[in-house]
Design an enzyme around this catalytic site. Structure first.
Site, PDB file in Angstrom:
ATOM      1  N   GLY A  49     -87.319 148.577  58.299  1.00  6.53           N
ATOM      2  CA  GLY A  49     -87.209 146.890  58.208  1.00  6.53           C
ATOM      3  C   GLY A  49     -85.800 146.587  57.611  1.00  6.53           C
ATOM      4  O   GLY A  49     -84.884 147.143  57.326  1.00  6.53           O
ATOM      5  N   CYS A  76     -86.362 155.361  58.287  1.00  9.15           N
ATOM      6  CA  CYS A  76     -85.507 154.227  57.913  1.00  9.15           C
ATOM      7  C   CYS A  76     -85.751 153.603  56.541  1.00  9.15           C
ATOM      8  O   CYS A  76     -85.764 153.997  55.546  1.00  9.15           O
ATOM      9  CB  CYS A  76     -85.034 153.267  59.180  1.00  9.15           C
ATOM     10  SG  CYS A  76     -83.455 152.518  58.849  1.00  9.15           S
ATOM     11  N   TYR A  77     -86.018 152.115  56.609  1.00 11.79           N
ATOM     12  CA  TYR A  77     -86.515 151.413  55.264  1.00 11.79           C
ATOM     13  C   TYR A  77     -87.710 152.340  54.629  1.00 11.79           C
ATOM     14  O   TYR A  77     -87.787 152.455  53.725  1.00 11.79           O
ATOM     15  CB  TYR A  77     -86.856 149.990  55.661  1.00 11.79           C
ATOM     16  CG  TYR A  77     -87.143 149.181  54.423  1.00 11.79           C
ATOM     17  CD1 TYR A  77     -86.297 148.840  53.645  1.00 11.79           C
ATOM     18  CD2 TYR A  77     -88.547 149.348  54.138  1.00 11.79           C
ATOM     19  CE1 TYR A  77     -86.737 148.155  52.405  1.00 11.79           C
ATOM     20  CE2 TYR A  77     -89.118 148.554  52.809  1.00 11.79           C
ATOM     21  CZ  TYR A  77     -88.115 148.169  52.202  1.00 11.79           C
ATOM     22  OH  TYR A  77     -88.498 147.446  50.784  1.00 11.79           O
ATOM     23  N   HIS A 169     -83.990 156.694  63.781  1.00 14.41           N
ATOM     24  CA  HIS A 169     -85.050 156.142  64.298  1.00 14.41           C
ATOM     25  C   HIS A 169     -85.728 156.907  65.669  1.00 14.41           C
ATOM     26  O   HIS A 169     -84.908 157.139  66.768  1.00 14.41           O
ATOM     27  CB  HIS A 169     -84.578 154.719  65.157  1.00 14.41           C
ATOM     28  CG  HIS A 169     -84.593 153.798  64.122  1.00 14.41           C
ATOM     29  ND1 HIS A 169     -85.650 153.079  63.573  1.00 14.41           N
ATOM     30  CD2 HIS A 169     -83.603 153.412  63.178  1.00 14.41           C
ATOM     31  CE1 HIS A 169     -85.132 152.160  62.718  1.00 14.41           C
ATOM     32  NE2 HIS A 169     -83.847 152.392  62.546  1.00 14.41           N
ATOM     33  N   GLU A 171     -88.249 156.669  67.274  1.00 16.49           N
ATOM     34  CA  GLU A 171     -88.837 155.772  68.487  1.00 16.49           C
ATOM     35  C   GLU A 171     -87.988 154.991  69.590  1.00 16.49           C
ATOM     36  O   GLU A 171     -88.434 154.756  70.667  1.00 16.49           O
ATOM     37  CB  GLU A 171     -89.607 154.885  67.909  1.00 16.49           C
ATOM     38  CG  GLU A 171     -88.765 153.603  67.222  1.00 16.49           C
ATOM     39  CD  GLU A 171     -88.417 153.913  65.680  1.00 16.49           C
ATOM     40  OE1 GLU A 171     -88.199 154.959  65.287  1.00 16.49           O
ATOM     41  OE2 GLU A 171     -88.161 153.053  64.985  1.00 16.49           O
ATOM     42  N   ASP A 228    -103.369 140.695  83.425  1.00 18.90           N
ATOM     43  CA  ASP A 228    -104.167 140.724  82.279  1.00 18.90           C
ATOM     44  C   ASP A 228    -105.392 140.204  82.339  1.00 18.90           C
ATOM     45  O   ASP A 228    -106.770 140.651  82.254  1.00 18.90           O
ATOM     46  CB  ASP A 228    -103.636 139.942  80.954  1.00 18.90           C
ATOM     47  CG  ASP A 228    -102.215 140.682  80.640  1.00 18.90           C
ATOM     48  OD1 ASP A 228    -101.976 141.450  81.381  1.00 18.90           O
ATOM     49  OD2 ASP A 228    -101.374 139.578  80.123  1.00 18.90           O
ATOM     50  N   LYS A 379     -99.007 146.229  77.255  1.00 15.77           N
ATOM     51  CA  LYS A 379     -98.986 145.644  78.742  1.00 15.77           C
ATOM     52  C   LYS A 379     -99.106 146.877  79.574  1.00 15.77           C
ATOM     53  O   LYS A 379     -99.924 146.826  80.650  1.00 15.77           O
ATOM     54  CB  LYS A 379     -97.632 144.870  79.078  1.00 15.77           C
ATOM     55  CG  LYS A 379     -97.864 144.370  80.370  1.00 15.77           C
ATOM     56  CD  LYS A 379     -98.272 143.047  80.437  1.00 15.77           C
ATOM     57  CE  LYS A 379     -98.180 142.317  81.555  1.00 15.77           C
ATOM     58  NZ  LYS A 379     -98.767 141.046  81.740  1.00 15.77           N
TER      59      LYS A 379
END
Ligand code: XMP
Length: 523
Positions: A49, A76-77, A169, A171, A228, A379
């Site tokens: 964050g 991180c944060y 990170h 991710e 969708d 998605k």
């Protein structure tokens, strides 16, 4: 469920997507959601964050999260937050910012719980850093499990509990072993079962819809021909067959032959009875002379609601003749998970640059209950679900198309002449992109028509025609995007074809603006 608590990082959704790719089900909730949780997570991840834990209004998690008795990973944060909880003085220092790659050295404690996070990973690995604060001091009962040259506490772990903090990170793709680290946390430490597949989702969701709607209930839903709404419709059809009524509103702003193609696909390939309403006259009539983009969006949105409500009444009257069916009580919407996250975000809805939600207000107006079978999915998961439901790969891989359609790709006043140009040029552009085998490398591509004209020479005659804009972008989340780098020969070929084949075009230009500062659509 693995719970991801969001502290406002731009990467929070990526954490969720990485876990989902590992077939682990997870949900994102705002950082302050813990006392209100309606489920018990098997593990918790604190996201990164932008704040500093010492800011006066810094987001802090409710301390009860540390008493849930489940593993926690702070990123991180999230690491700062964990440290702050244990020792809210002197843990963080904001002196040096660090952004970019770093080499991480792992420290191991011979089979202790602290080693679980980096299990089976190399002792030295490349990681991605992006932080202002860093840990200056280890909170008591924690040990260091990883360092970099700039961060002496790049990884920390509680010495007795499965609580871990990492400064980098995992991710992002710039941390190549990040996925394995997340697997270690989710599957080995939290004991998540990697069972989240679109096959199992489909079976569970079909069953859920059947129970929800009951044996007689009926559902109506708008489809657009896009991914969708088509996937949502097919799922409904699997669940309740002809008690689901799909409707396509042709607002006069669809692509070339779109309405008839969608009709054909629904009836012939998917066995559904699609109602197509031709509302182009009404919609285009109302748009005549309107040039303001937001006004155009409003008119198109309102006309859509009006026409959909009328059509629903007709279908309902018709359905009432069926003695076995109940009333139409439900409205299908193809809401995806990013919209859900956005609407529950503690930051509040992000600044509205354009009014995207063209159909807002529909459920209230119709007094129907909402059914949103895709609201847990990203998605890419919707695309996988589409394939699982037997929808062909071409449709499932389609680029998104905005609700106001060509209305935002014909700049200024919407006229039949400009619409024809946009349709034909777009058709050529997309056809050639497909033929070149690059459709799937591009996230969204289209042709747009401007208000102004430019001179061209055709057959020795001066010709004052329209300027045609080509746009193609690559993006992961549609929040930021870069323009696609075509090769010159391709652009040359497409440009020549368009000027030759589309009456009224004298120039073709390629938009090289990225987002930001541009947006993906022109208006
Ligand atoms: P922008 O232009 O905001 O577009 O960069 C981001 C994504 O949103 C789509 N878009 C819309 N979709 N109604 C929609 O349903 C709208 O008014 C609208 N405006 C933009 C756009 O096509 C892109 O995928």
């Amino acid at each position: 469920t693995v719970l991801i608590l969001d502290f406002g990082s731009q990467y929070t959704q990526l954490i969720a997507r990485k876990l989902r790719e590992l077939q682990v089900y997870c949900e994102i909730h705002p950082y302050n959601h813990v006392p209100k949780l309606e489920f018990t997570p098997i593990g918790v991840i604190f996201s990164g964050g932008p704040a500093s834990v010492y800011d006066e209004d810094a987001p802090h998690v409710d301390a009860s999260v540390f008493e849930l008795g489940v593993p926690i990973l702070g990123i991180c944060y999230g690491l700062q937050e964990m440290a702050w909880h244990y020792d809210n003085k002197n843990v963080a220092a904001g002196d040096k910012k660090e952004y970019g790659s770093a080499i991480l050295q792992v420290q191991r404690f011979k089979g202790q719980i602290t080693d679980e996070l980096f299990k089976d990973l190399d002792d030295s690995m490349k990681v991605w850093m992006s932080h202002g604060d860093k840990l200056a001091k280890l909170p008591s009962s924690f040990v260091t499990i990883a360092t970099t040259s700039n961060s002496p506490f790049a990884g920390i772990a509680h010495s007795e509990k499965p609580f871990y903090g990492i400064q980098f990170h995992p991710e992002v793709t710039h941390t190549p072993s990040g996925v394995q680290l997340l697997r270690n946390f989710a599957v080995n430490i939290c004991k998540a079962k990697p069972e989240w597949t679109m096959g199992s989702f489909k079976d569970i969701e079909v069953e859920r819809i059947r129970n929800l709607v009951g044996p007689k209930g009926q559902v109506i839903g708008a489809v657009s021909g896009g991914v969708d709404s088509t996937v949502a419709a097919k799922l409904m059809h699997e669940a309740i067959g002809s008690r689901f009524h799909p409707v396509l509103v042709d607002n006069g702003l669809l692509r070339l032959d779109e309405a008839s193609r969608v009709k054909e696909r629904f009836t012939r390939m998917m066995g559904m009875d699609l109602t197509v309403v031709d509302a182009s006259k009404r919609n285009l009539g109302r748009l005549a002379g309107v040039t303001d983009p937001e006004k155009k969006r409003k008119i198109i949105g309102n006309a859509f609601i009006e026409i959909f409500v009328e059509t629903a009444k007709e279908i309902e009257a018709d359905a009432a003749r069926n003695p076995d069916a109940g009333e139409i009580e439900w409205l299908l919407q193809g809401t995806l998970y990013p919209d859900v996250i956005e609407s529950v975000s503690f930051k509040g809805p992000s600044h509205t640059i354009k009014t995207h939600h063209n159909v807002g207000g529909l459920p209230e107006k119709m007094q129907l209950k909402l059914i949103e079978p895709l609201r847990e999915l990203f998605k890419d998961e919707v695309r996988k679900l589409g394939l699982e439901l037997g929808i062909d790969a071409e449709l499932v891989g389609r680029h998104p198309f905005p609700g106001p359609g060509l209305g935002v790709r014909v700049m200024g006043g919407v006229t039949e002449e400009k619409l024809q140009i946009a349709r034909h040029a777009d058709n050529i552009f997309i056809r050639e992109i497909r033929a070149a085998g690059i459709y799937n490398d591009i996230s969204q591509a289209y042709a747009a028509v401007g208000e102004e004209r430019a001179v061209g020479v055709m057959g020795d005659r001066r010709y004052y025609g329209r300027i045609l804009y080509l746009r193609a972008v690559q993006t992961v989340d549609f929040m930021t995007a870069t323009f696609y780098r075509f090769n010159w020969d391709f652009l040359d070929m497409v440009s020549t074809k368009i000027v030759n084949e589309v009456v009224g075009v004298s120039r073709v230009v390629y938009d090289t603006t990225s987002k930001p500062p541009g947006t993906i659509e022109m208006e």
